[in-house]
Design an enzyme around this catalytic site. Structure first.
Site, PDB file in Angstrom:
ATOM      1  N   ASP A 344      37.528  45.813  43.075  1.00  0.00           N
ATOM      2  CA  ASP A 344      36.785  44.727  42.465  1.00  0.00           C
ATOM      3  C   ASP A 344      36.786  43.508  43.384  1.00  0.00           C
ATOM      4  O   ASP A 344      37.829  43.135  43.934  1.00  0.00           O
ATOM      5  CB  ASP A 344      37.437  44.383  41.115  1.00  0.00           C
ATOM      6  N   GLU A 380      33.489  46.778  46.064  1.00  0.00           N
ATOM      7  CA  GLU A 380      32.475  45.911  45.473  1.00  0.00           C
ATOM      8  C   GLU A 380      32.318  44.775  46.480  1.00  0.00           C
ATOM      9  O   GLU A 380      33.168  43.882  46.553  1.00  0.00           O
ATOM     10  CB  GLU A 380      32.915  45.373  44.111  1.00  0.00           C
TER      11      GLU A 380
END
Length: 705
Positions: A344, A380
Site C-alpha cells: 500500500d 501501489e
C-alpha cells in the site's frame, strides 16, 4: 519473585521455545523497559527486562507458555520537541507481536495529554483499554504444503476482503463467516477455482485498529489500512479465538488455498501505523522509540511528516524500522507460507529524504533478500506526497498496480475523445511504462476496479459518488471516477439502460482479460456487486460491502461470462505473452497489426483523429517469440478484436486473406446470452462486412480449415 534470565537480543518479540519465553524489544531512547504479564482476571505483573545489547532490551522467563498475554512499559524522556514520547503509564504493543488479544477501547487514558488541556501531561494508566500481545505456539502441521508458484503471465488475481467474501455465503457455517476459516471453506474455494483464480489478494490482515473518529460516528475501519502489528494476523478475523488460535486458523486457510492451486498475496501497510499524528494515541511505536519509527519534521520534531494522509509515515531511513519491515515480510513467507505482497502506498517506502527514490535502502534490501525477492511483489505506485505518482518507475523486480490502465480503459469505454492511442498501449501491456526499465508486460497489474472506488456495476450506474452513509457530508472519496451511468443515476427499470449497463460491464471485463499483463478483478464484480454508489466504503462493515451470494442466480450470465473469459485467456498464450509485441518478427512476420474499421492498416493520422473510438486488432498466434518452459516454440490460434466504443453501430470490414482464410466469432459483448462455445454457424470470410453494435467488442478466432 519471578525468575528472569538474561536471554538473547534476537529474535525480537515474545518467542516460546518449549520451556519458557524470550522477550526482546528495541528502544534506543529507553532508560528502562518493563515487561507486563496479564492474567485472565486482568491482574498485571511487571518484570524489568534485565539486559540491553545494541539498544535491544531482553530477558527470558522460564515457564511462560503460549497464550500468555503481555505488553511493555518504556521509561525514558518525554520531550516531544526533541521527538521523544516515552510514557510508562501507557501499555505498549510489541512491534513483533505474533498475535493480539482483545479490542482497543477508546479512552482519554490512551493519549499522552488531557483532552481539556493538550499541554498537560496525561499519566493515566492505559492498560485497561489496550489489547494485549499473545505468546504463540509456532508449530503447525503443514503436511505437504507447497507454494503454487504460478508464473506471472498465467496469473489471475482476485482482490478480496475476508469479511466481504464470506459474511453472506450460505454454505459457510455462521460461526465461520467473516473469518480465515470462511475463506478456506470448500464452497468459497470452489467459487475461486471456477473463476480460474490463481491468486487471492487479501486486503489487510495485519492486526489493525479502528480510528477514534470513526468509532465516535458509530462506524469502523472496515478495510483495515490502519495497522498496529505487522506480524500478527487480525484477531477478529478468527473464528477459533484470539489467544494464538488466529495464527493456526490463518495457516489452515493458506494450506487449503494452496491445495487448490491458489496463491495468497497480502495487501500490506508498512507506510504508516494506527497512531496517527502528534495528537494521536500512544499504542506502541510512539512510546517505544518515536524518532526511530516515524518520520519527524526537522524543524520541530513534535510534528510528523505525512506522505500517507493518515498523520504519520514510517521512518524507512531507520535501520530498526527497516529491520521490522524485512523481518515481518520474511515471517509471513517462511512461517505463514504466503506467496507475495501488495504494498500500500509503496512510494512512501521509497522516500529517502523527501523525494521518491526507487533505489532507496528499502528496495535494495528487497532485491538482495533470498526469501522476499522470490515471491510476488506488487507496488501501489503512489502516495499523497509531492511527486508521489510513480506508475512505471519501480525497479525491475516489481510489478505495479497500473493506475493508468484503469483510467484509460474507463475513459475509452465511456466515450472520451482522443483516448485511442493510450488505450492501444494499455491493451498491449503498457510498453511505454515498463519496457525501458527492462521489465515485461507482466509488470502491469491491470485492473478496472478495486476496493477503492466504484464497483464494476456502480461504474456503469453512477456519474457521482454517493457517500452520505460515511457521515462526512459526501466530502470523502474521489470525484475523479471516470464513470458513466448510461443515462440515469442509480438503479433503474428502463430496459434499454439496463441492457447498456450490462454491455458495458462485459466490455470492461473482456478488455481486462484480453489485455497483456496480469488481470486483477475485484471481489464480487463477477456477481454484479453494488455499493449503491459509495466509492469510499472503507468504514462500512455491513451489507453495503458484503457480497450478496444470491447473485449467483440473478447474475448468472455475468458470472458465466467472466468464467468463459478466464478459460479463454488460460487456454491461449497469445493473451498472456511474456514479452512485448515487436510489430515484426525475425522471419518478417507480424505479431500485431492495428487496423481501421475499414480493414486497412492504421496510419499516423488514424491514431490522432480525436473522434476515433473504433479499431481492429490482429493478434498473430503463430508469431509468439518467447519459448515454452522446456524451450519449445509456442504457437497459438490467431485472433481479431473488433472494438467499437462509438455511440452508434458500425460496419467493420474484415482484413484480407493474408490475415486468415476464415474467422469465427468467439463472443460479442452486445449479445446478452452467456455462451460456453463460439457462436454456432457464424463463419466470416476475408473482407466480409460485420455489424458491430455501438459500445461493444467482438472477438474472432481464425479458422484453420
Amino acid at each position: 519473585m519471578r525468575e528472569v534470565w538474561p536471554g538473547e537480543p534476537y529474535p525480537l518479540g515474545g518467542t516460546w521455545d518449549g520451556v519458557g519465553t524470550s522477550f526482546s524489544v528495541f528502544s534506543e531512547v529507553a532508560e528502562r523497559v518493563e515487561l507486563c504479564l496479564f492474567q485472565d482476571d486482568g491482574s498485571e505483573e511487571r518484570v524489568d527486562l534485565p539486559e540491553m545489547d545494541g539498544f535491544v532490551w531482553h530477558g527470558y522467563l522460564p515457564g511462560i507458555a503460549p497464550g500468555q498475554r503481555y505488553g511493555y512499559r518504556v521509561h525514558g524522556p518525554f520531550a516531544p520537541s526533541q521527538g521523544h514520547r516515552c510514557n510508562p503509564a501507557k501499555l505498549l504493543l510489541d512491534p513483533y507481536a505474533k498475535a493480539i488479544d482483545g479490542e482497543l477501547t477508546w479512552n482519554e487514558a490512551l493519549f499522552a495529554y488531557r483532552f481539556t488541556n493538550p499541554a498537560e501531561f496525561n499519566d493515566a494508566d492505559s492498560a485497561p483499554y489496550m489489547p494485549k500481545n499473545v505468546v504463540i505456539n509456532p508449530f503447525f502441521e503443514w503436511g505437504n504444503d507447497r507454494p503454487p508458484r504460478t508464473p506471472y503471465h498465467q496469473t489471475l488475481i482476485y482482490e478480496a476482503h475476508v469479511r466481504a467474501l464470506t459474511m453472506r455465503h450460505p454454505s459457510v457455517p455462521a460461526e465461520q463467516r467473516g473469518t480465515y476459516a470462511g475463506i478456506g471453506h470448500p464452497a468459497v474455494i470452489d467459487h475461486l477455482v471456477s473463476l480460474g483464480v490463481t491468486a487471492i489478494e487479501l486486503m489487510p490482515v495485519h492486526h489493525f485498529v479502528p480510528e477514534h473518529f470513526l468509532v465516535a460516528r458509530g462506524l469502523t475501519n472496515y478495510w483495515g489500512y490502519n495497522t498496529m502489528a505487522f506480524l500478527a494476523p487480525h484477531g477478529p478475523y478468527s473464528s477459533a479465538g484470539s489467544r494464538g488460535e488466529q495464527v493456526l486458523e490463518f495457516k489452515a486457510m493458506v494450506r487449503a488455498l494452496h491445495e487448490a492451486g491458489i496463491e495468497v498475496i497480502l495487501d500490506v501497510v508498512y507506510n504508516h501505523t494506527a497512531e496517527g499524528d502528534h495528537m494521536g494515541p500512544t499504542l506502541g511505536f510512539r512510546g517505544i522509540d518515536n524518532s526511530a519509527y516515524y518520520r519527524l519534521h526537522d524543524g520541530d520534531r513534535r510534528y510528523y511528516l505525512d506522505y500517507t494522509g493518515t498523520g504519520n509515515s514510517l521512518n524507512v531511513r531507520s535501520p530498526h524500522a527497516l529491520q521490522l519491515i524485512m523481518d515481518s515480510l520474511r515471517y509471513w513467507v517462511l512461517d505463514m507460507h504466503v506467496d507475495g505482497f501488495r504494498f500500500d502506498l509503496a512510494s512512501a517506502l521509497a522516500r529517502e529524504l523527501h523525494d521518491v527514490d526507487r533505489l532507496s535502502a528499502f528496495f535494495d534490501l528487497i532485491q538482495q533478500d533470498p526469501v522476499i525477492s522470490q515471491v510476488k511483489l506488487i507496488a501501489e505506485p503512489w502516495d499523497v506526497g509531492p511527486g508521489g505518482y510513480q506508475v512505471g518507475n519501480f525497479p525491475p523486480l516489481w510489478t505495479e498496480w497500473n493506475g493508468k490502465y484503469r483510467d484509460t480503459v474507463r475513459d475509452f469505454w465511456r466515450g472520451t475523445g482522443s483516448a485511442l492511442p493510450e488505450f492501444a498501449s494499455r491493451l498491449t501491456g503498457s510498453a511505454d511504462l515498463y519496457a525501458t526499465s527492462g521489465r515485461r508486460p507482466v509488470a502491469s497489474i491491470n485492473f478496472v476496479t478495486c476496493h477503492d472506488g466504484f464497483t464494476l456495476t456502480d461504474l456503469v450506474s453512477y456519474d457521482r459518488k454517493h457517500n452520505l452513509a460515511n457521515n462526512e457530508d459526501n466530502r470523502d472519496g474521489t470525484d475523479d471516477n471516470r464513470s458513466w451511468n448510461c443515462g440515469a443515476e442509480g438503479p433503474v427499470e428502463d430496459p434499454e439502460i439496463v441492457r447498456l449497463r450490462h454491455r458495458q460491464r462485459r466490455n470492461f471485463l473482456a478488455t481486462l482479460f484480453l489485455s497483456q499483463g496480469v488481470p486483477m478483478i475485484s471481489h464480487g464484480d463477477e456477481l454484479g456487486r453494488s455499493q449503491r454508489g459509495n466509492n469510499n466504503a472503507y468504514c462500512q462493515d455491513n451489507e453495503l460491502t458484503w457480497i450478496d451470494w444470491t447473485a449467483v442466480h440473478t447474475e448468472s450470465d455475468l458470472l458465466e461470462f467472466t468464467r468463459s473469459l478466464a478459460r479463454l485467456r488460460r487456454e491461449h498464450p497469445v493473451f498472456q505473452r511474456r514479452r512485448f509485441f515487436r510489430g515484426r518478427t525475425a522471419d518478417n512476420g507480424r505479431d500485431l497489426v492495428w487496423l481501421t474499421p475499414a480493414g486497412e492498416e492504421m496510419s499516423a493520422g488514424d491514431w490522432h483523429t480525436g473522434y476515433a473510438k473504433s479499431l481492429m486488432v490482429y493478434l498473430n498466434g503463430e508469431a509468439i517469440t518467447e519459448p515454452g518452459p522446456r524451450g519449445e516454440r509456442i504457437q497459438d490460434d490467431s485472433f481479431l478484436l473488433l472494438i467499437n466504443a462509438h455511440h452508434e453501430d458500425m460496419t467493420f470490414t474484415l482484413p484480407g486473406e493474408e490475415f486468415g482464410a476464415a474467422w469465427q466469432t468467439v463472443f460479442d459483448t452486445s449479445d446478452d446470452t452467456a455462451r460456453d462455445e463460439p457462436f454456432p454457424d457464424e463463419q466470416w470470410l476475408p473482407e466480409a462486412l460485420v455489424a458491430v453494435a455501438s459500445r461493444s467488442l467482438q472477438l474472432m478466432q481464425r479458422k484453420l480449415s
